[in-house]
Design a protein around this motif. Structure first.
Motif, PDB file in Angstrom:
ATOM      1  N   LEU A 161      -0.556   0.617  14.237  1.00  0.00           N
ATOM      2  CA  LEU A 161       0.112  -0.092  13.377  1.00  0.00           C
ATOM      3  C   LEU A 161      -0.925   0.064  11.973  1.00  0.00           C
ATOM      4  CD1 LEU A 161       1.740  -3.063  15.042  1.00  0.00           C
ATOM      5  CD2 LEU A 161       2.776  -0.624  14.497  1.00  0.00           C
ATOM      6  N   GLY A 162       0.107   0.280  10.937  1.00  0.00           N
ATOM      7  CA  GLY A 162      -0.654   0.276   9.642  1.00  0.00           C
ATOM      8  C   GLY A 162      -0.687  -0.984   9.023  1.00  0.00           C
ATOM      9  N   SER A 163      -1.788  -0.997   7.960  1.00  0.00           N
ATOM     10  CA  SER A 163      -1.999  -2.333   7.245  1.00  0.00           C
ATOM     11  C   SER A 163      -0.794  -2.861   6.337  1.00  0.00           C
ATOM     12  CB  SER A 163      -3.332  -2.176   6.205  1.00  0.00           C
ATOM     13  OG  SER A 163      -3.417  -3.307   5.453  1.00  0.00           O
ATOM     14  N   PRO A 164      -0.497  -4.129   6.764  1.00  0.00           N
ATOM     15  CA  PRO A 164       0.505  -4.730   5.660  1.00  0.00           C
ATOM     16  C   PRO A 164       0.321  -5.226   4.555  1.00  0.00           C
ATOM     17  CG  PRO A 164      -0.191  -6.277   7.380  1.00  0.00           C
ATOM     18  CD  PRO A 164      -0.926  -5.035   7.686  1.00  0.00           C
ATOM     19  N   ALA A 165      -1.095  -4.946   4.080  1.00  0.00           N
ATOM     20  CA  ALA A 165      -1.550  -5.558   2.845  1.00  0.00           C
ATOM     21  C   ALA A 165      -1.024  -5.071   1.563  1.00  0.00           C
ATOM     22  CB  ALA A 165      -3.212  -5.277   2.847  1.00  0.00           C
ATOM     23  N   LEU A 166      -0.799  -6.094   0.629  1.00  0.00           N
ATOM     24  CA  LEU A 166      -0.282  -5.549  -0.754  1.00  0.00           C
ATOM     25  C   LEU A 166      -1.344  -4.710  -1.351  1.00  0.00           C
ATOM     26  CD1 LEU A 166       0.934  -9.124  -1.741  1.00  0.00           C
ATOM     27  CD2 LEU A 166       2.420  -7.095  -1.420  1.00  0.00           C
ATOM     28  N   ARG A 167      -0.726  -3.914  -2.081  1.00  0.00           N
ATOM     29  CA  ARG A 167      -1.427  -2.901  -2.944  1.00  0.00           C
ATOM     30  C   ARG A 167      -1.980  -3.394  -4.255  1.00  0.00           C
ATOM     31  NH1 ARG A 167      -0.993   2.768  -1.471  1.00  0.00           N
ATOM     32  NH2 ARG A 167       0.447   3.123   0.060  1.00  0.00           N
ATOM     33  N   ALA A 168      -1.138  -4.637  -4.583  1.00  0.00           N
ATOM     34  CA  ALA A 168      -1.162  -5.195  -6.105  1.00  0.00           C
ATOM     35  C   ALA A 168      -1.231  -6.754  -5.654  1.00  0.00           C
ATOM     36  CB  ALA A 168      -0.035  -4.936  -7.150  1.00  0.00           C
ATOM     37  N   PRO A 169      -1.684  -7.640  -6.570  1.00  0.00           N
ATOM     38  CA  PRO A 169      -1.714  -8.930  -6.402  1.00  0.00           C
ATOM     39  C   PRO A 169      -0.181  -9.702  -6.065  1.00  0.00           C
ATOM     40  CG  PRO A 169      -2.943  -8.585  -8.261  1.00  0.00           C
ATOM     41  CD  PRO A 169      -2.284  -7.283  -7.917  1.00  0.00           C
TER      42      PRO A 169
END
Length: 167
Positions: free
Chosen positions: A127-135
């Motif tokens: 699975l890939g990262s669910p992190a936001l690319r922006a704040p």
């Protein structure tokens, strides 16, 4: 024949939240940011990521979503709608075992979208990262009403906004 009647008590919630969880064939999961959702005429109107929540509440909501997905042994992306109660309790309102409109923002806003992770999960891939690319990110669900051709107005103006996407 008589069908049983199911009646729910009114739930005095303060806010509506949601969290997308993607769970793989191996039981590993990723949790997207907890989001604020606003319903209009019983349809998701806006989603704001991340939710403006105390970090402890956000962690509790994310944990509840992850445990709920594991409890049903779900595979793929699962939308979990939550109510934040006036007393600080968080309760599950609905689980949608599929990509969900409360996670549509992930297609541009997250490193790996709910859509890509859904496919990865079904194929047994990492699975890939669910992190936001922006704040932060926001989504508005545009729904038309009335007869005639589906010709949106304001599209030129919307697409002129840096970072905006229209689907």
């Amino acid at each position: 024949d008589h069908a049983p009647l199911f009646v729910e008590q009114f739930c005095p919630f303060e806010r509506e939240l949601a969290v997308m969880v993607t769970r793989g064939l191996d039981g590993q999961s990723v949790v997207y940011p907890v989001v604020d959702t606003v319903q209009k005429d019983h349809i998701c109107h806006t989603v704001t990521a991340p939710a403006r929540l105390d970090p402890d509440l956000a962690a509790r909501a994310a944990d509840l979503g992850q445990r709920a997905a594991a409890a049903i042994q779900g595979v793929g992306s699962i939308g979990i709608e939550l109510f934040l109660m006036r007393d600080g309790a968080i309760v599950i309102n609905e689980m949608a075992p599929r990509v969900h409109n409360s996670g549509h923002y992930t297609i541009e806003a997250c490193i790996c979208s709910q859509f890509e992770n859904h496919i990865r999960a079904a194929l047994g891939w990492p699975l890939g990262s669910p992190a936001l690319r922006a704040p932060a990110a926001a989504m508005v669900n545009l729904l038309g009403a009335g007869d005639g051709p589906a010709m949106p107005t304001g599209l030129d103006e919307a697409l002129a906004i840096p970072g905006a996407h229209v689907h």
